[in-house]
Scaffold this motif. Structure first.
Motif, mmCIF file in Angstrom:
data_model
loop_
_atom_site.group_PDB
_atom_site.id
_atom_site.type_symbol
_atom_site.label_atom_id
_atom_site.label_comp_id
_atom_site.label_asym_id
_atom_site.label_seq_id
_atom_site.Cartn_x
_atom_site.Cartn_y
_atom_site.Cartn_z
ATOM 1 N N ASP A 61 1.791 9.361 -9.432
ATOM 2 C CA ASP A 61 1.243 9.062 -9.874
ATOM 3 C C ASP A 61 0.931 7.263 -8.774
ATOM 4 O O ASP A 61 -0.009 6.744 -8.667
ATOM 5 N N GLU A 62 1.514 7.081 -8.399
ATOM 6 C CA GLU A 62 1.301 6.591 -7.141
ATOM 7 C C GLU A 62 0.774 6.664 -6.599
ATOM 8 O O GLU A 62 0.340 6.008 -5.461
ATOM 9 N N GLN A 65 -2.791 6.847 -7.535
ATOM 10 C CA GLN A 65 -3.569 4.830 -7.698
ATOM 11 C C GLN A 65 -3.391 4.262 -5.904
ATOM 12 O O GLN A 65 -4.411 3.024 -5.960
ATOM 13 N N GLN A 68 -7.396 5.332 -5.313
ATOM 14 C CA GLN A 68 -8.252 4.765 -5.940
ATOM 15 C C GLN A 68 -8.095 3.185 -4.763
ATOM 16 O O GLN A 68 -9.075 2.500 -4.620
ATOM 17 N N GLN A 69 -6.727 2.550 -5.269
ATOM 18 C CA GLN A 69 -6.668 1.441 -3.674
ATOM 19 C C GLN A 69 -7.511 1.722 -2.593
ATOM 20 O O GLN A 69 -8.180 0.538 -1.409
#
Length: 284
Positions: A61-62, A65, A68-69
């Motif tokens: 999950d990290e 993220q 995407q960042q």
């Protein structure tokens, strides 16, 4: 159960009263320790596996993220580079004219004429913004041309390099005045009727003279690129290169000279002067 209880109480009493029982208990603990480890092994494995899976899920999950960042920040960096370059161009544009002297209106390029022999463009300012036919247009480097038609929201600009455009200029070095005409090419203009003995040289800057009343005085138009003398002719052949970035500029200034009053529908400069036809080699 009664027997087990009696045995337990007996062992507890013996441990409290006899020191040898403590040594026996230590030896029994050593023997039982592997059994305890084997019994607890499945629960430890399940606990470790659950922890590992939860950590892996958290890492996945990290990682998602962060990806995407990263994409978002990369897009912002690219946009920032574009905005920085645009900001530099706009600053140059604002420094190209004095605000206190001549009012102006900023405009942005919408489209270019597809005809290779017609150097015209459309900008995003029109009648609602106060644009008028004959209004001078410039970029951060020099004069670009003049407005030839106006609609409510857009305007068509005839560039100085167009073969149908001509204007009065003067040599910035000595003040000699001539007429300069476009050739249909972005990189070439022709200075008309230059006497063979005129003091004009390669590299001379030609600026607007303001004599015809349409363009303000002193704005850069072109720089002399070639001076050819023919002993058998009274006039020299003088070519110049526009100083405005006609092929690259996207932002422009529409000037409002206070002393210029041009009525809608006024003719272009080529109608106001008797110009010689351009040679065929310049029209290619």
């Amino acid at each position: 159960m009664l027997l087990c209880a009696v045995l337990a109480l007996t062992l507890m009493f013996a441990e409290h009263q006899l020191s040898r029982v403590e040594a026996l208990r230590a030896q029994l603990s050593t023997v039982v320790a592997p059994i305890q480890w084997l019994v607890s092994l499945p629960s430890d494995v399940l606990s470790w596996g659950s922890l590992a899976m939860s950590d892996q899920r958290a890492l996945v999950d990290e990682n998602r993220q962060l990806r995407q960042q990263l994409l978002t920040l990369s897009h912002r960096v690219q946009r920032m580079a574009s905005l920085t370059a645009e900001n530099v161009r706009l600053r140059e544009l604002l420094n190209a004219t004095q605000r206190d002297d001549i009012p102006f209106l900023t405009a942005e390029l919408l489209s270019l004429d597809s005809d290779p022999f017609t150097q015209q463009m459309v900008v995003d300012r029109g009648r609602r913004d106060g644009v008028y036919v004959g209004q001078p247009v410039m970029d951060a480097s020099g004069l670009v041309g003049q407005v030839t038609s106006v609609s409510a929201y857009t305007s068509r600009v005839l560039m100085v390099a167009d073969a149908n455009h001509a204007m009065p200029v003067q040599v910035n070095r000595n003040g000699l005045r001539f007429i300069i005409q476009g050739t249909g090419r972005f990189d070439a203009m022709r200075v008309l009727h230059v006497p063979d003995t005129a003091d004009i040289r390669e590299g001379d800057l030609l600026v607007s003279s303001g004599l015809a009343g349409r363009f303000p005085v002193g704005y850069p138009v072109a720089r002399v690129s070639e001076v050819a003398h023919d002993p058998g002719k009274p006039f020299a052949t003088v070519m110049a290169t526009p100083v405005a970035k006609l092929q690259r500029a996207r932002h422009f200034l529409l000037l409002f000279p206070p002393d210029v009053d041009v009525a809608a529908g006024d003719s272009l400069w080529t109608d106001d002067f008797d110009l010689d036809p351009l040679p065929k080699e310049l029209m290619r």
